[in-house]
Write a protein that holds these residues in place. Structure first.
Motif, PDB file in Angstrom:
ATOM      1  N   TYR A   1      23.786  68.586  40.993  1.00  4.21           N
ATOM      2  CA  TYR A   1      23.230  68.673  39.648  1.00  4.21           C
ATOM      3  C   TYR A   1      21.899  69.415  39.666  1.00  4.21           C
ATOM      4  N   ALA A   2      21.127  69.207  40.745  1.00  4.31           N
ATOM      5  CA  ALA A   2      19.828  69.867  40.842  1.00  4.31           C
ATOM      6  C   ALA A   2      19.970  71.364  41.040  1.00  4.31           C
ATOM      7  N   ILE A   3      21.063  71.778  41.676  1.00  4.84           N
ATOM      8  CA  ILE A   3      21.273  73.219  41.843  1.00  4.84           C
ATOM      9  C   ILE A   3      21.508  73.851  40.475  1.00  4.84           C
ATOM     10  N   LYS A   4      22.158  73.101  39.574  1.00  5.63           N
ATOM     11  CA  LYS A   4      22.372  73.634  38.222  1.00  5.63           C
ATOM     12  C   LYS A   4      21.090  73.602  37.397  1.00  5.63           C
ATOM     13  N   ASN A   5      20.305  72.515  37.531  1.00  2.00           N
ATOM     14  CA  ASN A   5      19.058  72.373  36.769  1.00  2.00           C
ATOM     15  C   ASN A   5      17.874  72.482  37.702  1.00  2.00           C
ATOM     16  N   PRO A   6      17.403  73.686  37.986  1.00  2.00           N
ATOM     17  CA  PRO A   6      16.343  73.831  38.994  1.00  2.00           C
ATOM     18  C   PRO A   6      15.036  73.140  38.658  1.00  2.00           C
ATOM     19  N   ALA A   7      14.869  72.739  37.408  1.00  2.00           N
ATOM     20  CA  ALA A   7      13.608  72.092  37.041  1.00  2.00           C
ATOM     21  C   ALA A   7      13.453  70.738  37.701  1.00  2.00           C
ATOM     22  N   LEU A   8      14.580  70.144  38.070  1.00  2.00           N
ATOM     23  CA  LEU A   8      14.529  68.794  38.637  1.00  2.00           C
ATOM     24  C   LEU A   8      14.182  68.773  40.116  1.00  2.00           C
ATOM     25  N   LYS A   9      14.154  69.974  40.732  1.00  2.00           N
ATOM     26  CA  LYS A   9      14.167  69.984  42.194  1.00  2.00           C
ATOM     27  C   LYS A   9      12.991  69.274  42.850  1.00  2.00           C
ATOM     28  N   ALA A  10      11.795  69.515  42.334  1.00  2.00           N
ATOM     29  CA  ALA A  10      10.624  68.938  42.999  1.00  2.00           C
ATOM     30  C   ALA A  10      10.676  67.419  42.957  1.00  2.00           C
ATOM     31  N   LYS A  11      11.039  66.890  41.768  1.00  2.00           N
ATOM     32  CA  LYS A  11      11.101  65.433  41.614  1.00  2.00           C
ATOM     33  C   LYS A  11      12.172  64.856  42.523  1.00  2.00           C
ATOM     34  N   LEU A  12      13.295  65.589  42.585  1.00  2.00           N
ATOM     35  CA  LEU A  12      14.420  65.082  43.366  1.00  2.00           C
ATOM     36  C   LEU A  12      14.088  65.036  44.852  1.00  2.00           C
ATOM     37  N   LEU A  13      13.309  66.019  45.306  1.00  2.00           N
ATOM     38  CA  LEU A  13      12.941  66.032  46.730  1.00  2.00           C
ATOM     39  C   LEU A  13      12.195  64.769  47.116  1.00  2.00           C
ATOM     40  N   LEU A  14      11.305  64.314  46.224  1.00  2.00           N
ATOM     41  CA  LEU A  14      10.564  63.086  46.510  1.00  2.00           C
ATOM     42  C   LEU A  14      11.493  61.886  46.606  1.00  2.00           C
ATOM     43  N   TYR A  15      12.381  61.764  45.606  1.00  2.00           N
ATOM     44  CA  TYR A  15      13.319  60.653  45.622  1.00  2.00           C
ATOM     45  C   TYR A  15      14.192  60.707  46.867  1.00  2.00           C
ATOM     46  N   PHE A  16      14.574  61.943  47.247  1.00  2.00           N
ATOM     47  CA  PHE A  16      15.441  62.088  48.419  1.00  2.00           C
ATOM     48  C   PHE A  16      14.756  61.580  49.684  1.00  2.00           C
ATOM     49  N   ILE A  17      13.490  61.974  49.868  1.00  2.00           N
ATOM     50  CA  ILE A  17      12.811  61.513  51.083  1.00  2.00           C
ATOM     51  C   ILE A  17      12.725  59.997  51.080  1.00  2.00           C
ATOM     52  N   LEU A  18      12.356  59.431  49.937  1.00  2.00           N
ATOM     53  CA  LEU A  18      12.202  57.982  49.839  1.00  2.00           C
ATOM     54  C   LEU A  18      13.498  57.257  50.187  1.00  2.00           C
ATOM     55  N   TRP A  19      14.579  57.617  49.504  1.00  2.00           N
ATOM     56  CA  TRP A  19      15.826  56.896  49.714  1.00  2.00           C
ATOM     57  C   TRP A  19      16.472  57.251  51.045  1.00  2.00           C
TER      58      TRP A  19
END
Lengths: 195, 190
Positions: B96-114
């Motif tokens: 989904y983030a590849i489709k909506n590039p605006a989410l990428k920075a936020k998603l990276l944080l969540y990814f590291i955490l989880w």
């Protein structure tokens, strides 16, 4: 968000040093956590390596002969899982000391270092958790045994040894949580408005 | 989107790109999706292999060997199932983030955490099952625990393969954390 990015630079423009505390790099919380992790893993390693209990068990061969007493010693090196636990704690302790020195020496000078230290912190989380899991599994086997494969429990005899091992595993678990927080806290600090 | 300076640079070189591009770092999201799918595959394979490893030997009474007979293996199956579920969710999030590039920075944080939490779970499961499997393989004469792998060879092979694949899964998770950390680090401008 752009302005915040700009403020969170590594520049030694002294005015921004307050924001630097929030940035990727070294903060007091980070250093305190490393010291804590170092101490906890050290304590866990020492407690398990000093764990020894000797019990004299009477063995009766037959009713006519008197029972003869054999001393049985429980020590950490008799079980490979406990050895693995000790090794992982030793590695984590050494890494905590090294990364503490590195973080103190390199206060935000080298940015590539943050990636390396984060990845190594995560690797230490994995190592410590696996060591804890192995020791805990063997400990549960010692407490309860496993009737399906005829493995009898030993903690009814070596109670002090088992209790000390449980304490060591507990301390090491808190140490691994410290490493976990070491990975999470800088990430949380990076974008405080996101949370 | 241009990528910023290479990680080896330690000089304070200001980025010559516009502020909009300054936030853009390296984009490894496609690689991220592949790795997450690999994690899902590893978790699935681990769980399936250990669950289908039941074996019954006649000694002379029928004595089965199942993963359910050891709490360590039960925990292993539960933990890897959670990891598999997590990997599905994050694969979809990454797509989904590849489709909506605006989410990428936020998603990276969540990814590291989880990712680091799931890494803890997978690693502990691997260590637990590995420790018990090792005792089953070699036995331990100090506590009089006999080895079982000479009798239950198929069960032991299944458990061994499952633990090895779970170890691969935990390595994949470390690489995922590395990827997210590197992407995040490259987004913080100099």
């Amino acid at each position: 968000m752009e302005g915040e990015h700009k403020r969170m630079s590594y520049g030694v423009e002294g005015v921004e040093s307050k924001e630097m505390g929030k940035a990727v790099g070294v903060s007091a919380c980070d250093l305190a956590m490393r010291v804590l992790a170092f101490m906890l893993t050290l304590v866990a390693a020492i407690v398990i390596s000093a764990d020894k209990q000797t019990k004299v068990v009477p063995i009766q061969l037959s009713d006519s002969l008197p029972p003869f007493y054999l001393p049985f010693t429980a020590k950490w090196h008799q079980m490979s899982a406990i050895l693995y636990f000790l090794v992982t704690n030793a590695i984590a302790c050494t890494y905590a000391a090294l990364s503490l020195v590195l973080a103190l020496v390199n206060r935000g000078k080298s940015k590539g270092l943050w990636t390396v230290i984060t990845v190594l912190d995560a690797f230490m989380v994995a190592l410590l958790f696996s060591g804890n899991g192995a020791a805990a599994a063997v400990g549960v086997l010692g407490y309860k045994g496993n009737s399906h494969v005829n493995w009898k429990r030993v903690c009814n005899v070596f109670d002090k040894f088992c209790d000390q091992m449980a304490a060591s595993i507990g301390v090491s678990f808190i140490g691994s949580l410290a490493f976990l927080l070491l990975v999470i806290i800088p990430v949380v600090r990076l974008h405080p408005r996101t949370w | 989107m241009s990528s910023t300076d290479k990680p080896g640079d330690t000089e304070y070189r200001p980025t010559s790109s516009t502020p909009a591009q300054a936030a853009a770092g390296v984009d490894y999201f496609k690689f991220d999706v592949i790795l997450r799918f690999l994690l899902f595959a590893a978790s699935l394979v681990s769980v399936v292999v250990i669950v289908t490893g039941n074996e019954t030997k006649f000694l002379p009474l029928p004595r089965p060997a199942k993963f359910r007979y050891s709490p360590a293996f039960v925990y292993f199956v539960a933990a890897l199932s959670v990891a598999g579920l997590y990997s599905i969710i994050t694969t979809l999030a990454s797509l989904y983030a590849i489709k909506n590039p605006a989410l990428k920075a936020k998603l990276l944080l969540y990814f590291i955490l989880w990712d680091v939490l799931i890494l803890g779970i997978i690693a502990s499961a691997t260590g637990t099952a590995g420790g018990v499997a090792y005792v089953g393989l070699k036995g331990n004469k100090h506590v009089n625990w006999g080895k079982i792998c000479n009798v239950y060879d198929k069960f032991c092979r299944h458990v061994g393969a499952s633990v090895a694949v779970a170890l691969f899964g935990s390595i994949v998770t470390v690489v995922l954390i590395w990827l997210s950390a590197y992407s995040l680090h490259s987004r913080v401008p100099k």
